[in-house]
Scaffold this active site. Structure first.
Site, PDB file in Angstrom:
ATOM      1  N   LYS A  47       0.834  -1.216   0.000  1.00 39.49           N
ATOM      2  CA  LYS A  47       0.000   0.000   0.000  1.00 39.49           C
ATOM      3  C   LYS A  47       0.865   1.262   0.000  1.00 39.49           C
ATOM      4  O   LYS A  47       0.589   2.196  -0.744  1.00 39.49           O
ATOM      5  CB  LYS A  47      -0.934  -0.048   1.221  1.00 39.49           C
ATOM      6  CG  LYS A  47      -1.819   1.179   1.373  1.00 39.49           C
ATOM      7  CD  LYS A  47      -3.088   0.874   2.144  1.00 39.49           C
ATOM      8  CE  LYS A  47      -2.883   0.602   3.619  1.00 39.49           C
ATOM      9  NZ  LYS A  47      -2.527   1.786   4.426  1.00 39.49           N
ATOM     10  N   SER A  48       1.910   1.288   0.828  1.00 42.18           N
ATOM     11  CA  SER A  48       2.757   2.488   0.893  1.00 42.18           C
ATOM     12  C   SER A  48       3.421   2.765  -0.448  1.00 42.18           C
ATOM     13  O   SER A  48       3.480   3.910  -0.910  1.00 42.18           O
ATOM     14  CB  SER A  48       3.847   2.293   1.961  1.00 42.18           C
ATOM     15  OG  SER A  48       3.265   2.202   3.232  1.00 42.18           O
ATOM     16  N   GLY A 120      -5.069   7.741   5.787  1.00 43.01           N
ATOM     17  CA  GLY A 120      -4.152   8.738   6.335  1.00 43.01           C
ATOM     18  C   GLY A 120      -2.978   8.987   5.408  1.00 43.01           C
ATOM     19  O   GLY A 120      -2.563  10.132   5.199  1.00 43.01           O
ATOM     20  N   SER A 194       7.108   9.135  12.107  1.00 45.66           N
ATOM     21  CA  SER A 194       6.013   9.044  11.141  1.00 45.66           C
ATOM     22  C   SER A 194       6.529   9.202   9.721  1.00 45.66           C
ATOM     23  O   SER A 194       7.007  10.280   9.338  1.00 45.66           O
ATOM     24  CB  SER A 194       4.952  10.111  11.419  1.00 45.66           C
ATOM     25  OG  SER A 194       4.059  10.188  10.312  1.00 45.66           O
ATOM     26  N   GLN A 196       4.625   9.272   7.231  1.00 44.82           N
ATOM     27  CA  GLN A 196       3.690  10.156   6.528  1.00 44.82           C
ATOM     28  C   GLN A 196       4.102  11.612   6.686  1.00 44.82           C
ATOM     29  O   GLN A 196       4.082  12.382   5.730  1.00 44.82           O
ATOM     30  CB  GLN A 196       2.262   9.936   7.041  1.00 44.82           C
ATOM     31  CG  GLN A 196       1.723   8.556   6.678  1.00 44.82           C
ATOM     32  CD  GLN A 196       0.345   8.271   7.256  1.00 44.82           C
ATOM     33  OE1 GLN A 196      -0.325   9.153   7.790  1.00 44.82           O
ATOM     34  NE2 GLN A 196      -0.084   7.019   7.152  1.00 44.82           N
ATOM     35  N   ASP A 347       1.933  -1.163  11.891  1.00 44.49           N
ATOM     36  CA  ASP A 347       0.577  -1.605  11.543  1.00 44.49           C
ATOM     37  C   ASP A 347       0.324  -3.068  11.919  1.00 44.49           C
ATOM     38  O   ASP A 347      -0.794  -3.574  11.751  1.00 44.49           O
ATOM     39  CB  ASP A 347       0.318  -1.414  10.048  1.00 44.49           C
ATOM     40  CG  ASP A 347       0.352   0.059   9.661  1.00 44.49           C
ATOM     41  OD1 ASP A 347       0.132   0.911  10.539  1.00 44.49           O
ATOM     42  OD2 ASP A 347       0.606   0.342   8.473  1.00 44.49           O
ATOM     43  N   ARG A 421      -7.513  -3.284   9.868  1.00 49.70           N
ATOM     44  CA  ARG A 421      -6.557  -4.189  10.534  1.00 49.70           C
ATOM     45  C   ARG A 421      -7.179  -4.846  11.775  1.00 49.70           C
ATOM     46  O   ARG A 421      -6.838  -5.972  12.117  1.00 49.70           O
ATOM     47  CB  ARG A 421      -5.254  -3.459  10.863  1.00 49.70           C
ATOM     48  CG  ARG A 421      -4.611  -2.873   9.608  1.00 49.70           C
ATOM     49  CD  ARG A 421      -3.123  -2.861   9.606  1.00 49.70           C
ATOM     50  NE  ARG A 421      -2.657  -2.068   8.477  1.00 49.70           N
ATOM     51  CZ  ARG A 421      -2.438  -2.536   7.233  1.00 49.70           C
ATOM     52  NH1 ARG A 421      -2.595  -3.814   6.970  1.00 49.70           N
ATOM     53  NH2 ARG A 421      -2.040  -1.737   6.260  1.00 49.70           N
TER      54      ARG A 421
HETATM   55  O1  LIG Z   1       3.932   6.310   5.063  1.00 47.93           O
HETATM   56  C1  LIG Z   1       3.185   5.321   4.992  1.00 47.93           C
HETATM   57  O2  LIG Z   1       2.916   4.750   3.910  1.00 47.93           O
HETATM   58  C2  LIG Z   1       2.611   4.787   6.248  1.00 47.93           C
HETATM   59  C3  LIG Z   1       3.125   5.207   7.458  1.00 47.93           C
HETATM   60  C4  LIG Z   1       2.613   4.755   8.752  1.00 47.93           C
HETATM   61  O3  LIG Z   1       1.862   5.814   9.329  1.00 47.93           O
HETATM   62  P1  LIG Z   1       2.546   6.990  10.229  1.00 47.93           P
HETATM   63  O4  LIG Z   1       3.368   7.833   9.351  1.00 47.93           O
HETATM   64  O5  LIG Z   1       1.372   7.750  10.793  1.00 47.93           O
HETATM   65  O6  LIG Z   1       3.326   6.269  11.281  1.00 47.93           O
HETATM   66  C5  LIG Z   1       1.712   3.544   8.635  1.00 47.93           C
HETATM   67  O7  LIG Z   1       1.001   3.341   9.822  1.00 47.93           O
HETATM   68  C6  LIG Z   1       0.763   3.650   7.475  1.00 47.93           C
HETATM   69  O8  LIG Z   1      -0.026   2.501   7.329  1.00 47.93           O
HETATM   70  C7  LIG Z   1       1.514   3.825   6.168  1.00 47.93           C
HETATM   71  C1  LIG Z   2      -2.444   3.178   9.451  1.00 46.83           C
HETATM   72  C2  LIG Z   2      -2.783   2.684   8.263  1.00 46.83           C
HETATM   73  O1  LIG Z   2      -3.056   3.424   7.145  1.00 46.83           O
HETATM   74  P1  LIG Z   2      -3.289   4.972   6.933  1.00 46.83           P
HETATM   75  O2  LIG Z   2      -2.543   5.741   7.979  1.00 46.83           O
HETATM   76  O3  LIG Z   2      -2.814   5.251   5.547  1.00 46.83           O
HETATM   77  O4  LIG Z   2      -4.782   5.213   7.028  1.00 46.83           O
HETATM   78  C3  LIG Z   2      -2.839   1.220   8.047  1.00 46.83           C
HETATM   79  O5  LIG Z   2      -3.012   0.815   6.885  1.00 46.83           O
HETATM   80  O6  LIG Z   2      -2.742   0.423   9.001  1.00 46.83           O
END
Ligand SMILES: O=C(O)C1=C[C@@H](OP(=O)(O)O)[C@@H](O)[C@H](O)C1
Ligand SMILES: C=C(OP(=O)(O)O)C(=O)O
Length: 464
Positions: A47-48, A120, A194, A196, A347, A421
């Site tokens: 997914k990432s 997110g 993070s 993200q 996750d 999840r």
């Molecule tokens: O950068 C990403 O693709 C992700 C970062 C993580 O979140 P955080 O950045 O909030 O830790 C993870 O929990 C999420 O499922 C995917």
């Molecule tokens: C935290 C997750 O995703 P996101 O933050 O992209 O909603 C996840 O897939 O477990």
């Protein structure tokens, strides 16, 4: 072939809107005690990496071909947003997509609000992408996403020069962000681990003159850094302290289209993997699983617990380590999971808690504060689910302690709180429990692992 920009795109399955979950009736399901799982499967693409492949395709000059793209709702919403911001996004066949980019300075203002559904990653990365562009965009999502904190991204982006035109209370969605072509490059130390937040700042840095530096005290998944390099940016990654990194991006790069082959998602593989460990008689193979060391914390932990996970064919594909994993039912023992491992398995804690329920003794998972701001408060949701299934556990501050054993009663219904999840983890638990486990809603599984049900059933799981 479907172009997301075409007027007929709304009619295609790939482009169907994700909005609506949590508003319609819930879809409950029950997982029952199953015989040994057997078979060889490839879980869907990571997914990432899928989100990022689309976003970098949007920023690149030329046509980026992506194979193995995850066609889960989270990623489809990102694809639609890339199209709304001016890229030409086309689905050629299952998992194979093309993105005709607009160049690193070429995004255009979308005609309507961008809806990121449950994601997110999608919304936070795209806020970063918009921040350095001559674009004003409105960002929105479902009820779960509207509850999640966005200030962690807005703080650095506004310090660089983007403006929040409007936002819900506490800087939450829905919000409008006005980008700026005069964005100031910055040095930013992320206050929480993070990927993200790091990625949002780096994506903003694409539009800023000068060097954007992100410092993280604990290294988080590095897919954005790898992809920046893959698309031709000038980026430097250096160690910082004991566990951290310092990332330096030279602004206004000319990004060039580059093919992306998405490996199987280790966070999705975690579900059949743990299922095989806890269901007696199981012996399965998971193919092409991404083994990026910043994603393999669960495997490290399970090996310490005594899991039989054989790394069969480790190799490099498309710039990432991948491997086939042979997983057999195992007697597990409780372990200490140190807080510094959290970023590499963030996750996977819900499904690790399920493995811990079948391990002898106590498994102590430390430093889980970030779990509270995911699709649900996962620390609370896991604790409530364990309670509903008769499993001894304790939440102490940000730590979760689970006391396991050879047999688990099961029960439910487990409340999944719009969280894929949580739904998948407790269905896995049901496969090895005496009385099965029911969950209140499986609809959100489609955000990250749309083929979860048929794939688990093909391995021998009884879920109805
Ligand atoms: O950068 C990403 O693709 C992700 C970062 C993580 O979140 P955080 O950045 O909030 O830790 C993870 O929990 C999420 O499922 C995917
Ligand atoms: C935290 C997750 O995703 P996101 O933050 O992209 O909603 C996840 O897939 O477990």
């Amino acid at each position: 072939m479907t172009a997301l920009n075409s007027p007929s795109a709304g009619a295609s399955a790939a482009a169907s809107p994700a909005a609506g979950h949590g508003e319609g009736p819930a879809t409950p399901a029950t997982a029952r005690r199953s015989g040994g799982l057997e078979g060889r499967v490839r879980v869907p693409g990571d997914k990432s990496v899928s989100h990022r492949a689309l976003i970098f395709g949007m920023f690149a000059e030329g046509v980026t071909r992506i194979t193995g793209l995850l066609e889960g709702e989270d990623v489809l919403n990102t694809a639609k947003s890339c199209a709304a911001l001016g890229a030409k996004v086309t689905r050629l066949s299952e998992g194979t997509w093309e993105v005709e980019g607009v160049g690193a300075r070429g995004l255009s203002t979308p005609a309507a609000p961008l809806d990121f559904g449950n994601s997110g990653t999608g919304v936070r990365l795209m806020m970063g992408a918009v921040a350095g562009q001559n674009v004003t965009a409105t960002f929105d999502g479902d009820a779960s996403l509207r509850r999640r904190p966005m200030k962690r991204v807005l703080d650095p982006l506004t310090a660089m020069g983007a403006q929040v035109a409007s936002a819900a209370e506490g800087g939450r969605l829905p919000l409008s962000l006005k980008g700026s072509t005069a964005l100031k490059a910055t040095t930013y130390e992320t206050p929480m681990p993070s990927a993200q937040v790091k990625s949002a700042v780096l994506l903003a840095g694409i539009g800023a003159a000068g060097e954007t530096v992100v410092i993280e005290r604990e290294a988080t998944r590095d897919h954005t850094e790898r992809m920046l390099e893959h698309f031709g940016a000038d980026i430097r990654v250096e160690p910082h302290g004991a566990h951290g990194r310092r990332i330096t991006l030279k602004g206004r790069p000319a990004l060039k289209a580059a093919p992306v082959d998405v490996p199987a998602d280790p966070s999705s593989a975690a579900f059949p993997l743990v299922a095989a460990l806890i269901v007696p008689g199981s012996d399965i193979v998971l193919t092409d699983v991404m083994m990026n060391p910043l994603r393999t914390g669960l495997i490290t932990t399970l090996l310490e617990m005594g899991a039989s996970i054989e790394v069969v064919a480790e190799r490099t594909e498309g710039g990432e380590r991948v491997a086939d994993l042979r997983v057999r039912h195992s007697r597990l023992k409780g372990v200490e999971v140190p807080p510094e491992r959290a970023p590499a398995m963030i996750d996977e804690y819900p499904v690790l808690a399920v493995a811990a329920a079948f391990a002898d003794g106590v498994t102590a998972m430390r430093g889980l504060s970030e779990l509270r701001v995911k699709e649900s408060d996962r620390l609370a949701a896991v604790a409530d689910g364990l309670a509903a299934c008769g499993i001894a556990h304790e939440v102490k501050g940000d730590d979760l302690l689970v006391t396991g054993g050879a047999t688990v009663g099961g029960g439910g219904p487990v409340a999944t709180h719009m969280d894929h999840r949580i739904a998948m983890s407790f269905l896995v638990l049901g496969l090895a429990s005496e009385n099965g486990v029911s969950v209140d809603d499986v609809a959100f599984i489609a955000t990250s692992f749309p083929t979860f049900m048929p794939m688990m059933r093909a391995l021998g799981a009884v879920i109805d």
